[in-house]
Design a protein around this motif. Structure first.
Motif, PDB file in Angstrom:
ATOM      1  N   ILE A   3      -2.735   4.478   7.677  1.00 16.33           N
ATOM      2  CA  ILE A   3      -4.245   4.576   8.349  1.00 16.33           C
ATOM      3  C   ILE A   3      -4.657   3.269   8.592  1.00 16.33           C
ATOM      4  CG2 ILE A   3      -6.514   4.941   7.295  1.00 16.33           C
ATOM      5  CD1 ILE A   3      -5.585   7.299   5.498  1.00 16.33           C
ATOM      6  N   VAL A   4      -4.405   2.239   7.820  1.00 19.17           N
ATOM      7  CA  VAL A   4      -4.644   0.743   7.993  1.00 19.17           C
ATOM      8  C   VAL A   4      -4.189   0.636   9.655  1.00 19.17           C
ATOM      9  CG1 VAL A   4      -4.058  -1.568   7.558  1.00 19.17           C
ATOM     10  CG2 VAL A   4      -4.906   0.002   5.805  1.00 19.17           C
TER      11      VAL A   4
ATOM     12  N   ILE B 123     -11.395   7.930   2.771  1.00 18.20           N
ATOM     13  CA  ILE B 123     -11.023   7.414   1.455  1.00 18.20           C
ATOM     14  C   ILE B 123      -9.907   6.423   1.146  1.00 18.20           C
ATOM     15  CG2 ILE B 123     -10.346   8.369  -1.022  1.00 18.20           C
ATOM     16  CD1 ILE B 123     -12.087  10.803  -0.502  1.00 18.20           C
ATOM     17  N   GLY B 124      -8.889   7.091   1.996  1.00 17.20           N
ATOM     18  CA  GLY B 124      -7.746   6.120   2.181  1.00 17.20           C
ATOM     19  C   GLY B 124      -7.800   4.636   2.646  1.00 17.20           C
ATOM     20  N   LEU B 125      -8.837   4.708   3.883  1.00 16.05           N
ATOM     21  CA  LEU B 125      -9.099   3.214   4.398  1.00 16.05           C
ATOM     22  C   LEU B 125      -9.901   2.422   3.302  1.00 16.05           C
ATOM     23  CD1 LEU B 125      -9.011   1.655   6.829  1.00 16.05           C
ATOM     24  CD2 LEU B 125     -10.661   2.388   7.886  1.00 16.05           C
ATOM     25  N   HIS B 126     -10.860   3.386   2.784  1.00 15.26           N
ATOM     26  CA  HIS B 126     -11.703   2.393   1.782  1.00 15.26           C
ATOM     27  C   HIS B 126     -10.996   2.061   0.545  1.00 15.26           C
ATOM     28  CE1 HIS B 126     -15.192   1.524  -0.598  1.00 15.26           C
ATOM     29  NE2 HIS B 126     -14.786   2.151  -1.521  1.00 15.26           N
TER      30      HIS B 126
ATOM     31  N   LEU C 214       0.914  -1.314   0.038  1.00 14.38           N
ATOM     32  CA  LEU C 214      -0.122  -0.037   0.126  1.00 14.38           C
ATOM     33  C   LEU C 214       0.742   1.313   0.172  1.00 14.38           C
ATOM     34  CD1 LEU C 214      -2.490  -1.114   2.785  1.00 14.38           C
ATOM     35  CD2 LEU C 214      -3.048  -0.882   0.429  1.00 14.38           C
ATOM     36  N   PRO C 215       0.300   2.344  -0.395  1.00 15.77           N
ATOM     37  CA  PRO C 215       0.991   3.787  -0.499  1.00 15.77           C
ATOM     38  C   PRO C 215       1.135   4.061   1.087  1.00 15.77           C
ATOM     39  CG  PRO C 215      -0.711   3.919  -2.065  1.00 15.77           C
ATOM     40  CD  PRO C 215      -0.918   2.358  -1.310  1.00 15.77           C
TER      41      PRO C 215
ATOM     42  N   ARG D 225      -8.606  -1.175   1.982  1.00 16.20           N
ATOM     43  CA  ARG D 225      -9.708  -2.097   2.061  1.00 16.20           C
ATOM     44  C   ARG D 225     -10.032  -2.944   1.006  1.00 16.20           C
ATOM     45  NH1 ARG D 225     -13.469   0.104   6.736  1.00 16.20           N
ATOM     46  NH2 ARG D 225     -12.147  -0.484   8.409  1.00 16.20           N
ATOM     47  N   LEU D 226     -10.305  -1.903  -0.217  1.00 17.16           N
ATOM     48  CA  LEU D 226     -10.731  -2.738  -1.524  1.00 17.16           C
ATOM     49  C   LEU D 226      -9.424  -3.186  -2.251  1.00 17.16           C
ATOM     50  CD1 LEU D 226     -12.789   0.015  -3.490  1.00 17.16           C
ATOM     51  CD2 LEU D 226     -13.560  -2.071  -2.395  1.00 17.16           C
ATOM     52  N   PHE D 227      -8.357  -2.797  -2.039  1.00 17.58           N
ATOM     53  CA  PHE D 227      -7.111  -3.342  -2.467  1.00 17.58           C
ATOM     54  C   PHE D 227      -6.961  -4.865  -1.914  1.00 17.58           C
ATOM     55  CE2 PHE D 227      -2.594  -4.189  -1.819  1.00 17.58           C
ATOM     56  CZ  PHE D 227      -2.145  -4.366  -3.378  1.00 17.58           C
ATOM     57  N   LEU D 228      -6.934  -4.649  -0.521  1.00  9.82           N
ATOM     58  CA  LEU D 228      -6.722  -5.942   0.216  1.00  9.82           C
ATOM     59  C   LEU D 228      -7.865  -7.012  -0.028  1.00  9.82           C
ATOM     60  CD1 LEU D 228      -5.646  -4.181   3.518  1.00  9.82           C
ATOM     61  CD2 LEU D 228      -4.261  -5.313   1.900  1.00  9.82           C
ATOM     62  N   LYS D 229      -8.862  -6.488  -0.087  1.00 10.39           N
ATOM     63  CA  LYS D 229      -9.923  -7.505  -0.549  1.00 10.39           C
ATOM     64  C   LYS D 229      -9.819  -8.036  -1.874  1.00 10.39           C
ATOM     65  CE  LYS D 229     -15.076  -7.804  -0.814  1.00 10.39           C
ATOM     66  NZ  LYS D 229     -16.324  -6.949  -0.922  1.00 10.39           N
ATOM     67  N   GLU D 230      -9.597  -7.243  -2.814  1.00 11.13           N
ATOM     68  CA  GLU D 230      -9.353  -7.907  -4.045  1.00 11.13           C
ATOM     69  C   GLU D 230      -8.322  -8.979  -4.026  1.00 11.13           C
ATOM     70  OE1 GLU D 230      -7.599  -6.221  -8.398  1.00 11.13           O
ATOM     71  OE2 GLU D 230      -8.578  -4.738  -7.101  1.00 11.13           O
TER      72      GLU D 230
END
Length: 170
Positions: A121-122, A148-151, A114-115, A154-159
């Motif tokens: 944030i995570v 937005i950063g957390l969303h 992640l950036p 989470r999307l990246f990790l979920k994918e």
């Protein structure tokens, strides 16, 4: 404010500060040095404590900034998940334990991709349990930037995790 305030409010933060610094510097000795330096700096600013809206947020912000300063030019990663965070149920079989350990290692590798802002944030939300507002204060971001950063993280990790699970079923 006094030594009593330091001992009751600031000193108990040292473990959180250490974990947060460790998530950035990725070196136990360096993280310990950062926390020690922060404690000295905070004590030196004791005349300003009353002006601070949130002493904990200020300590976290100072820790983040000093940790980043210490790692300038180095590749930074979120620290490993705290001990017990990835604990497997007591009755788990050796195979279940191995699978769980593999998945936790994989998740850590994904977080490392992640950036930097999203990693922080995570770390603060999912591992340290801070609120969005507290994270916004600590990282000097707007509330919407944190959300937005957390969303996105989470999307990246979920994918990525979904792809891993799907690939594993084949």
């Amino acid at each position: 404010m006094s030594l009593q305030t330091f001992n009751q409010i600031i000193l108990p933060l040292k473990d959180k500060l250490y974990r947060f610094s460790m998530s950035i510097v990725r070196n136990a000795e360096e993280a310990e040095d950062v926390v020690q330096d922060i404690m000295v700096k905070v004590w030196g600013k004791r005349n300003e404590w009353e002006k601070w809206d949130n002493i904990e947020a200020m300590c976290m912000t100072m820790t983040r900034n000093l940790s980043i300063d210490r790692t300038r030019g180095k590749r930074r990663k979120v620290g490993s998940l705290p001990e017990g965070y990835d604990a497997v149920a007591d009755g788990a079989t050796p195979a279940e334990r191995a699978t769980s350990n593999d998945m936790m290692n994989h998740i850590q590798q994904l977080i490392d991709q992640l950036p930097e802002q999203q990693k922080s944030i995570v770390q603060l939300r999912e591992i340290e349990g801070y609120t969005y507002k507290e994270i916004a204060e600590m990282l000097d971001l707007s509330l919407s930037q944190v959300k937005i950063g957390l969303h996105r993280a989470r999307l990246f990790l979920k994918e990525k995790i979904s792809k891993t699970i799907e690939y594993g079923r084949r």
